[in-house]
Design a protein around this motif. Structure first.
Motif, PDB file in Angstrom:
ATOM      1  N   LEU A   4      50.680  69.291  64.491  1.00  0.00           N
ATOM      2  CA  LEU A   4      51.265  69.852  63.268  1.00  0.00           C
ATOM      3  C   LEU A   4      51.973  68.818  62.393  1.00  0.00           C
ATOM      4  O   LEU A   4      52.271  69.096  61.230  1.00  0.00           O
ATOM      5  N   THR A   5      52.233  67.621  62.915  1.00  0.00           N
ATOM      6  CA  THR A   5      52.831  66.578  62.071  1.00  0.00           C
ATOM      7  C   THR A   5      51.787  65.589  61.574  1.00  0.00           C
ATOM      8  O   THR A   5      52.110  64.696  60.796  1.00  0.00           O
ATOM      9  N   ASP A   6      50.546  65.754  62.002  1.00  0.00           N
ATOM     10  CA  ASP A   6      49.442  64.918  61.524  1.00  0.00           C
ATOM     11  C   ASP A   6      48.654  65.734  60.494  1.00  0.00           C
ATOM     12  O   ASP A   6      48.052  66.753  60.846  1.00  0.00           O
ATOM     13  N   PRO A   7      48.667  65.329  59.215  1.00  0.00           N
ATOM     14  CA  PRO A   7      48.037  66.148  58.159  1.00  0.00           C
ATOM     15  C   PRO A   7      46.589  66.517  58.453  1.00  0.00           C
ATOM     16  O   PRO A   7      46.181  67.663  58.235  1.00  0.00           O
ATOM     17  N   GLU A   8      45.786  65.589  58.929  1.00  0.00           N
ATOM     18  CA  GLU A   8      44.374  65.864  59.170  1.00  0.00           C
ATOM     19  C   GLU A   8      44.194  66.827  60.341  1.00  0.00           C
ATOM     20  O   GLU A   8      43.392  67.762  60.288  1.00  0.00           O
ATOM     21  N   LYS A   9      44.951  66.579  61.433  1.00  0.00           N
ATOM     22  CA  LYS A   9      44.831  67.461  62.596  1.00  0.00           C
ATOM     23  C   LYS A   9      45.340  68.865  62.268  1.00  0.00           C
ATOM     24  O   LYS A   9      44.763  69.872  62.705  1.00  0.00           O
ATOM     25  N   ARG A  10      46.410  68.921  61.481  1.00  0.00           N
ATOM     26  CA  ARG A  10      46.932  70.238  61.087  1.00  0.00           C
ATOM     27  C   ARG A  10      45.922  70.966  60.204  1.00  0.00           C
ATOM     28  O   ARG A  10      45.734  72.178  60.333  1.00  0.00           O
ATOM     29  N   ARG A  11      45.275  70.213  59.320  1.00  0.00           N
ATOM     30  CA  ARG A  11      44.255  70.826  58.463  1.00  0.00           C
ATOM     31  C   ARG A  11      43.136  71.418  59.307  1.00  0.00           C
ATOM     32  O   ARG A  11      42.670  72.538  59.066  1.00  0.00           O
ATOM     33  N   GLN A  12      42.693  70.650  60.327  1.00  0.00           N
ATOM     34  CA  GLN A  12      41.653  71.145  61.218  1.00  0.00           C
ATOM     35  C   GLN A  12      42.108  72.426  61.916  1.00  0.00           C
ATOM     36  O   GLN A  12      41.348  73.394  62.005  1.00  0.00           O
ATOM     37  N   PHE A  13      43.345  72.402  62.404  1.00  0.00           N
ATOM     38  CA  PHE A  13      43.856  73.574  63.119  1.00  0.00           C
ATOM     39  C   PHE A  13      43.952  74.785  62.191  1.00  0.00           C
ATOM     40  O   PHE A  13      43.614  75.914  62.576  1.00  0.00           O
ATOM     41  N   ASP A  14      44.397  74.557  60.964  1.00  0.00           N
ATOM     42  CA  ASP A  14      44.515  75.651  59.990  1.00  0.00           C
ATOM     43  C   ASP A  14      43.162  76.219  59.596  1.00  0.00           C
ATOM     44  O   ASP A  14      43.070  77.353  59.109  1.00  0.00           O
ATOM     45  N   GLN A  15      42.099  75.426  59.783  1.00  0.00           N
ATOM     46  CA  GLN A  15      40.751  75.897  59.496  1.00  0.00           C
ATOM     47  C   GLN A  15      40.119  76.592  60.705  1.00  0.00           C
ATOM     48  O   GLN A  15      38.973  77.006  60.661  1.00  0.00           O
ATOM     49  N   GLY A  16      40.895  76.674  61.789  1.00  0.00           N
ATOM     50  CA  GLY A  16      40.394  77.397  62.948  1.00  0.00           C
ATOM     51  C   GLY A  16      39.844  76.521  64.059  1.00  0.00           C
ATOM     52  O   GLY A  16      39.212  77.021  64.993  1.00  0.00           O
ATOM     53  N   GLU A  17      40.052  75.205  63.958  1.00  0.00           N
ATOM     54  CA  GLU A  17      39.570  74.287  64.986  1.00  0.00           C
ATOM     55  C   GLU A  17      40.764  73.621  65.671  1.00  0.00           C
ATOM     56  O   GLU A  17      41.717  73.217  65.014  1.00  0.00           O
TER      57      GLU A  17
END
Length: 492
Positions: free
Chosen positions: A445-458
């Motif tokens: 959640l503090t890594d923008p790219e990883k958070r983006r992936q998680f928010d997209q369902g991955e």
């Protein structure tokens, strides 16, 4: 547009032929006429042939002033007036022609035609009857008299049908009357009332617009036309029409208060849209609330205000209020795509994935090609699947729209609470598992790219998703204990 230009050109061509014929017939009469008048007439004819009606008219004005007893100059000017759609200006010229030359058949037919179109059918009948007395073989005059003799019964029938609330039949009869008398405002006005009674405000406004052009100083018509556009949700056009009323009477008792209300509403709607574009969502909500106070009854504006609140609440992070406002819109307008999408996005933030999927599927049934709907539905399905696994937001106890600062604060608090060194040997294994989950949540959640992936369902740390061929959940380097288990957590 091109075909209209061709039609206009043919009209001008036939007009020139008509006037040229009269020039030839009256060549002998014009001998010895004022040379300056003849020059104006010649220039008028040339400009007319070129389609320059306004310029031609100025020369005919000069010709009439130079020779006020020449009936042909009046007739030519009247013909140009008619070509310009100025029947009220043409009529005095035609009356002058008939006075100067009572046996001029063409002028009588022209005047009769104008009078008939204006609804003065009895006066028109006298002109056509005079033509028939002088020329019993005039088919044109006979045709007009036949039309006129049918009019009284048709008019009586139309008014009777209107009074009986038989609006559709009244509209059909009035349509036939309007074809014969298109310049009589009264028939447009009563047909407008019939359309309005049927709920067809667009056609009602169209007829009323004709009435405002045909009736001088028509403040009543402009007021009613403005109200019709207002009821249709066309506030800008309503404002235009009410301004026309105020041009005629600045202190009109109905037009002035309506003008103030519409002007205020238009200003509020414009401001709300501009604030949305500027992403100033809190101010947008305030403008929408003012819209509701200004107009709380007319459907279009109530819906517009709710739409602004739905969108601005959603984009401004007020998701509970967003769902409430979007639901209000969908109760009024079940197929409102924007409201369905905005509510679905708010449901996602509130982790109501099933509700979000339902909204996206409803929206997809309306517009299956909409990219925003496709992406949203895909995201909602992934998040629903993901919610049954590890949810990093829930692990840290933060909202999905939490800032990085809020995430770090939650992480530090939980890391202190669950650090394995604080637990006995029997409890250490469970605490260590909990601590790893907390560290994983912080990493994602503090890594923008990883958070983006998680928010997209991955899940970027799920080996099944990130490495179908095998892998380990700590491949991104965040393992808090490292390969040798020598992790040290430093308390502040």
């Amino acid at each position: 547009m091109f075909s209209n230009m061709i039609g206009f050109g043919r009209f001008i061509q036939s007009l020139c032929v008509c006037l040229l014929t009269f020039d030839i017939q009256l060549f002998g009469l014009s001998a010895g006429a004022n040379p300056e008048v003849e020059q104006h007439l010649e220039m008028g004819k040339k400009l007319l042939a070129a389609g320059q009606l306004a310029d031609a008219l100025s020369h005919y004005h000069a010709a009439v002033e130079g020779d006020p007893d020449n009936y042909m100059t009046y007739f030519k000017r009247a013909t140009v007036y008619l070509a310009l759609g100025k029947s009220r200006s043409a009529l005095p010229d035609l009356e002058k022609v008939v006075k100067l030359r009572p046996d001029f058949t063409a002028a009588r037919i022209q005047r009769g035609s104008v009078l008939l179109k204006q609804g003065k059918y009895q006066d028109a009948r006298e002109d056509f009857a005079t033509v028939l007395r002088n020329n019993p073989n005039s088919e044109e005059a006979a045709m007009y008299i036949h039309k006129i003799d049918e009019l009284p019964d048709s008019i009586s029938l139309a008014y009777r049908l209107y009074e009986e609330n038989n609006y559709q039949d009244a509209i059909e009869v009035l349509g036939q009357i309007v074809e014969v008398c298109p310049w009589d405002p009264s028939f447009h006005e009563i047909r407008s009332e019939c359309y309005e009674a049927q709920g067809d405000l667009f056609k009602a406004a169209s007829d009323l617009r004709q009435s405002t052009k045909l009736r001088a100083d028509n403040t009543k018509g402009y007021y009613k036309l403005s109200k019709l556009h207002y009821e249709m949700g066309e506030a800008d056009e309503s404002l235009n029409q009410i301004r026309e009323c105020l041009k005629l009477d600045p202190d009109h008792k109905q037009c002035f208060p309506h003008y103030k209300k519409v002007k205020k509403l238009v200003k509020l709607m414009t401001s709300a849209q501009e604030l949305t574009n500027e992403e100033n969502y809190d101010e947008c909500i305030k403008k929408a609330e003012q819209m509701e106070k200004t107009e709380s009854e007319v459907f279009h504006y109530v819906l517009k205000a709710a739409s602004h609140k739905c969108k601005c609440y959603s984009r401004g992070g007020h998701f509970v209020q967003a769902i409430k406002q979007c639901t209000k819109i969908l109760e009024m307008d079940p197929d409102n795509l924007e409201a369905l999408i905005d509510r679905a996005e708010a449901h996602i933030i509130n982790e109501n994935y099933d509700e979000a999927i339902n909204d996206y599927q409803t929206a997809s049934n309306i517009d299956g090609e909409n990219r925003r709907i496709k992406e949203g539905l895909n995201k909602a399905n992934k998040l629903l699947k993901q919610s049954k696994k590890r949810d990093y937001y829930k692990i840290l106890g933060v909202k999905r729209n939490a800032s990085k600062k809020q995430i770090l604060k939650a992480y530090r608090k939980l890391a202190v609470k669950w650090h394995p060194d604080k637990f006995t040997d029997e409890e250490k294994a469970a605490a260590q598992k909990k601590f790893i989950d907390i560290a994983a949540a912080k990493e994602v959640l503090t890594d923008p790219e990883k958070r983006r992936q998680f928010d997209q369902g991955e899940d970027p740390l799920d080996p099944e998703e990130q490495n179908r061929g095998g892998g380990n959940p700590f491949q991104h380097g965040f393992n808090p204990f490292g390969s040798g288990g020598s992790f040290k957590f430093h308390f502040n």
